[in-house]
Enzyme design. Structure first.
Site, PDB file in Angstrom:
ATOM      1  N   HIS A 101       0.858  -1.193   0.000  1.00 39.57           N
ATOM      2  CA  HIS A 101       0.000   0.000   0.000  1.00 39.57           C
ATOM      3  C   HIS A 101       0.895   1.246   0.000  1.00 39.57           C
ATOM      4  O   HIS A 101       1.956   1.258   0.630  1.00 39.57           O
ATOM      5  CB  HIS A 101      -0.914  -0.018   1.232  1.00 39.57           C
ATOM      6  CG  HIS A 101      -1.960   1.051   1.150  1.00 39.57           C
ATOM      7  ND1 HIS A 101      -1.690   2.375   1.441  1.00 39.57           N
ATOM      8  CD2 HIS A 101      -3.266   1.007   0.775  1.00 39.57           C
ATOM      9  CE1 HIS A 101      -2.794   3.098   1.249  1.00 39.57           C
ATOM     10  NE2 HIS A 101      -3.764   2.289   0.847  1.00 39.57           N
ATOM     11  N   GLU A 174      -4.054   2.147  -7.196  1.00 38.39           N
ATOM     12  CA  GLU A 174      -4.459   3.260  -6.330  1.00 38.39           C
ATOM     13  C   GLU A 174      -3.539   4.454  -6.579  1.00 38.39           C
ATOM     14  O   GLU A 174      -2.476   4.565  -5.954  1.00 38.39           O
ATOM     15  CB  GLU A 174      -4.332   2.859  -4.858  1.00 38.39           C
ATOM     16  CG  GLU A 174      -5.204   1.702  -4.444  1.00 38.39           C
ATOM     17  CD  GLU A 174      -5.434   1.711  -2.941  1.00 38.39           C
ATOM     18  OE1 GLU A 174      -6.581   1.845  -2.533  1.00 38.39           O
ATOM     19  OE2 GLU A 174      -4.443   1.606  -2.191  1.00 38.39           O
TER      20      GLU A 174
END
Ligand code: PGA
Length: 258
Positions: A101, A174
């Site tokens: 992430h 993302e």
């Protein structure tokens, strides 16, 4: 993750929740008589923080949801202070785990090499890795987006050339400038990125087991624009996923447009 649902909705709770807010989330979901109908053909996953996994692991299947972790150790159990091993995640029936992430890359300085080690170890443990990738706004403006995404994926693409297991794999795109900002990329930009990502995996032996997620400011409002990108198999949802009603709205708004 054996059957193939229509859509995946993965809630990334980050450190937003506490035991009391999780209790409220569970209570709200128990009160919704139509929740099970809402999620027919959907896969709802909760990526909880480490300290909440044990609390959630016995409750989650009753909620028709699946449990995941936000990260894991790249080491086998042993002398690794402060780490959470994949073995202990297995003890809590974790189905999936985020790796790479952008917050972990930026704040903990995790390298592509370390992230790819975790990815491989998760596959060896039959836990679905959700590999997160994304460019910064500056990289996008410099025309570097696809190169950055390729660089973040390179190690795992090399590994996957010879991987023949059946564990489902997720690639979550993302863009960093979309996380927590209320901004989502244009449909044209998304189309370009997801077609590129698909082209990278289509030659792999397990291409059909690779799913593509979009993450970054997904909400009941933005999901309408995102719905039209057919290459997207689901969403990684941060802030908007902590409130049960908003999560339900996202699933419903998306489903209504099928
Ligand atoms: P956001 O976060 O939905 O709050 O933008 C998404 C993520 O970081 O996974």
């Amino acid at each position: 993750m054996n059957h193939i649902p229509k859509k995946y909705y993965i809630a990334n709770w980050k450190t937003y929740q506490s035991i009391s807010t999780i209790k409220r989330f569970i209570q709200a979901s128990n009160q919704e008589a139509d929740w099970h109908e809402t999620i027919i053909n959907s896969y709802i996953g909760i990526a909880a923080s480490y300290e909440h996994l044990y609390y959630l692991h016995k409750k989650i299947s009753k909620l028709a949801m699946h449990l995941g972790s936000q990260d894991c150790s790249a080491f086998l159990p042993g002398a690794y202070t402060g780490q959470v091993s994949i073995e202990s995640l297995q003890d809590m029936n974790i189905s999936f785990c985020l790796v790479g992430h952008s917050e972990v890359r930026a704040e903990l300085g995790q390298s592509d090499m370390l992230i790819s080690s975790k990815f491989k170890m998760l596959l060896a443990a039959n836990i679905s890795p959700i590999m997160c990738i994304g460019e910064t706004l500056a990289q996008k403006n410099d025309g570097m987006a696809l190169q950055v995404l390729y660089d973040q994926l390179e190690h795992i693409l090399n590994f996957l050339q010879s991987y023949t297991g059946s564990t489902k794999i997720f690639i979550a795109y993302e863009p960093r400038y979309c996380i927590g900002t209320g901004i989502v990329p244009s449909s044209d930009d998304l189309q370009k990125v997801f077609c590129f990502l698909k082209s990278l995996v289509q030659q792999l032996p397990i291409a059909k087991n690779v799913m593509f997620l979009y993450g970054g400011s997904v909400s009941s409002k933005t999901v309408q624009q995102l719905h039209d990108i057919k290459e997207i198999s689901g969403f990684l949802i941060g802030k908007a996923s902590i409130d049960f009603q908003e999560l339900k709205k996202i699933v419903q708004s998306d489903g209504r447009m099928v």
